[in-house]
Design a protein around this motif. Structure first.
Motif, PDB file in Angstrom:
ATOM      1  N   MET A   1       0.907  -1.230   0.026  1.00 41.96           N
ATOM      2  CA  MET A   1       0.002  -0.092   0.114  1.00 41.96           C
ATOM      3  C   MET A   1       1.011   1.137   0.073  1.00 41.96           C
ATOM      4  SD  MET A   1      -3.085   1.264  -0.049  1.00 41.96           S
ATOM      5  CE  MET A   1      -4.117  -0.307   0.106  1.00 41.96           C
ATOM      6  N   LYS A   4       1.688   2.246  -3.621  1.00 45.19           N
ATOM      7  CA  LYS A   4       0.774   2.729  -4.153  1.00 45.19           C
ATOM      8  C   LYS A   4       0.576   4.320  -3.828  1.00 45.19           C
ATOM      9  CE  LYS A   4      -1.915  -1.373  -4.851  1.00 45.19           C
ATOM     10  NZ  LYS A   4      -3.353  -2.189  -4.711  1.00 45.19           N
ATOM     11  N   ILE A   5       0.560   4.253  -2.486  1.00 52.22           N
ATOM     12  CA  ILE A   5       0.571   6.024  -2.204  1.00 52.22           C
ATOM     13  C   ILE A   5       1.413   6.537  -2.507  1.00 52.22           C
ATOM     14  CG2 ILE A   5       0.472   7.329   0.017  1.00 52.22           C
ATOM     15  CD1 ILE A   5      -0.753   4.983   1.466  1.00 52.22           C
ATOM     16  N   GLN A 150      -5.897   7.535 -12.133  1.00 50.58           N
ATOM     17  CA  GLN A 150      -4.810   7.095 -11.223  1.00 50.58           C
ATOM     18  C   GLN A 150      -3.360   7.373 -11.947  1.00 50.58           C
ATOM     19  OE1 GLN A 150      -5.864   5.183  -8.497  1.00 50.58           O
ATOM     20  NE2 GLN A 150      -7.773   6.064  -9.213  1.00 50.58           N
ATOM     21  N   LEU A 288      -7.082   6.742  -4.454  1.00 48.61           N
ATOM     22  CA  LEU A 288      -7.279   5.317  -3.848  1.00 48.61           C
ATOM     23  C   LEU A 288      -8.535   5.354  -3.170  1.00 48.61           C
ATOM     24  CD1 LEU A 288      -3.843   5.079  -2.259  1.00 48.61           C
ATOM     25  CD2 LEU A 288      -4.901   3.957  -4.273  1.00 48.61           C
ATOM     26  N   LYS A 291     -11.098   4.632  -5.945  1.00 42.61           N
ATOM     27  CA  LYS A 291     -10.988   3.437  -6.671  1.00 42.61           C
ATOM     28  C   LYS A 291     -11.682   2.324  -5.784  1.00 42.61           C
ATOM     29  CE  LYS A 291      -7.384   0.379  -8.033  1.00 42.61           C
ATOM     30  NZ  LYS A 291      -5.815   0.158  -8.121  1.00 42.61           N
ATOM     31  N   TYR A 292     -11.280   2.350  -4.488  1.00 49.65           N
ATOM     32  CA  TYR A 292     -11.690   1.250  -3.776  1.00 49.65           C
ATOM     33  C   TYR A 292     -13.362   1.492  -3.315  1.00 49.65           C
ATOM     34  CZ  TYR A 292      -6.802   0.203  -3.131  1.00 49.65           C
ATOM     35  OH  TYR A 292      -5.456  -0.007  -3.351  1.00 49.65           O
ATOM     36  N   SER A 304      -5.626   2.011   3.390  1.00 52.33           N
ATOM     37  CA  SER A 304      -5.312   3.146   2.613  1.00 52.33           C
ATOM     38  C   SER A 304      -5.231   4.360   3.431  1.00 52.33           C
ATOM     39  CB  SER A 304      -5.780   3.384   1.097  1.00 52.33           C
ATOM     40  OG  SER A 304      -7.244   3.651   1.453  1.00 52.33           O
TER      41      SER A 304
END
Length: 437
Positions: A1, A4-5, A150, A288, A291-292, A304
């Motif tokens: 994670m 990704k951040i 993204q 994020l 997206k989630y 996240s």
């Protein structure tokens, strides 16, 4: 994670940090001229356009949230139609600003109290920079869409180009052509159009295939348009509160005298450096969370959020330490005016506390935008503005003077973070959990 951040946050940090750096360059150019009036003119001119353009900040944020959710659902038609709606609104809004530039200028300087020399320079700045409206607002729509997809690299490329062009032209116009504050306005105008055209070029080259999903009749879908405008309406009110607070801050500074205006403007630039830096993680939160949220993945959403707050706190500690102990050399980079530097020391404690008290509000904004939880975001902002900022300022002003302005601003930022924390379960997390059942 964490990867990704950082993959999302770092390009946004690079993009965002160029904005206050540009402001610092503009201040440095004006601060090394022969009069403090030029600093005041840039401050007032920037305040006017902050009011006008921040009012369209809803377009970037709303576009980001809807696009990220469409990305999470893997719905490319929804994604491309979100961009189309955003650009349409952007160019209609820009046209309105240009048509109304004369009454806007008259109303603005009727409301603002400043010294005649500063006001004259600021008026000239305004009438040049207003023609950048289509480019500036169009860029908001493009950046919001890229973040939602993204892709934070393209906004970074756009920001770097805009600011390199802007800095180069400002130096040319200010020192080469002796245009002073007018040169800064013209450089900004030309740089904004370079960024818009570059952003459209990147879309055409790398996302042009998505145009096959575009259906003109989709733009006339009343229910979708109503949802888009409802969310953007709430974000607009939220953004309007920020505009009012910072406009009031600058106008109240100008009402004291031009030296307090210069001091507060310089110190506020340090806050903007921090805010755009931490906003990189807020943009990551938008991408994020959206997206989630769109994918209905409650586990990754909560994970996240925890990671984002860990990063946000770490950054706040670093900035508070730098500003708390190193404010003098940092301010010296902006101006060599001894009176301004010495006077800034009296108020430097507030800029040192600002990052620690403000970071939560930035991150929660990104989370709420990604979840399109616009109502709660709006309500928390109204509370911070109407119940906290203005009462605190007017109660403390007779006793603390300019310190009251800074205390009110800190209280405003802290209240936003606290209110959004208590609203988060209902506004964001419970919606994902309920949909997964």
């Amino acid at each position: 994670m964490n990867k990704k951040i950082l993959r999302l946050a770092i390009p946004n940090i690079v993009s965002n940090i160029t904005i206050p750096l540009l402001g610092m360059v503009d201040l440095a150019l004006m601060g090394h001229l022969d009069s403090v009036n030029y600093i005041g003119a840039i401050a007032l001119g920037a305040m006017i356009f902050n009011f006008l353009y921040w009012g369209f900040g809803f377009l970037r944020m709303g576009t980001s949230g809807f696009t990220a959710q469409a990305y999470g659902r893997r719905s490319m038609p929804d994604s491309i139609h979100t961009l189309a709606r955003a650009l349409l609104i952007a160019f209609m809004g820009a046209l309105l600003l240009i048509l109304l530039q004369y009454p806007i200028e008259k109303l603005t300087f009727w409301l603002i109290s400043s010294e005649p020399e500063v006001e004259q320079l600021a008026r000239s700045y305004f009438y040049i920079r207003i023609w950048a409206a289509p480019a500036t607002i169009g860029i908001y729509a493009l950046i919001g869409w890229y973040v939602g997809m993204q892709n934070t690299r393209f906004p970074m490329f756009m920001a770097i180009l805009i600011n390199l062009v802007n800095i180069g032209l400002n130096i040319l116009f200010v020192f080469g052509l002796n245009m002073k504050s007018d040169g800064v306005a013209l450089g900004t105008l030309l740089a904004q159009y370079s960024g818009l055209f570059f952003g459209l070029f990147l879309f055409r080259k790398y996302y042009g295939k998505l145009l096959k999903h575009f259906k003109r009749e989709s733009l006339r879908n009343i229910s979708i348009l109503k949802e888009f405008m409802t969310v953007n309406k709430d974000i607009f009110i939220r953004t309007l509160c920020i505009i009012i607070v910072f406009t009031f801050f600058t106008s109240s500074s100008a009402a004291v005298n031009k030296h307090i205006l210069a001091v507060n403007t310089v110190l506020l630039q340090l806050f903007f450096v921090y805010s755009y830096f931490v906003d990189g993680f807020a943009y990551a939160a938008e991408a994020l969370t959206g997206k989630y949220f769109g994918a209905q993945d409650a586990v990754l959403l909560k994970k996240s959020v925890k990671k984002l707050f860990a990063w946000g706190l770490g950054i706040a500690v670093v900035f508070s330490a730098v500003y708390g102990f190193g404010w003098r050399p940092v301010i010296w980079l902006l101006t060599d005016n001894t009176n301004v530097i010495n006077a800034a020391g009296e108020f430097s404690i507030w800029i040192g506390l600002m990052p620690l008290l403000a970071f939560a509000s930035f991150l929660w904004d990104g989370i709420y935008i990604g979840a399109t939880a616009s109502v709660q975001m709006r309500n928390s902002m109204l509370i911070a503005t109407l119940v906290v900022f203005f009462p605190v300022f007017y109660i403390l002003r007779p006793y603390f003077g300019n310190h009251a302005l800074w205390i009110a601003l800190l209280a405003f930022l802290l209240t936003r973070g606290i209110a959004q924390y208590f609203m988060a379960n209902r506004a964001v997390f419970s919606k994902v959990l309920s949909k997964r059942v």
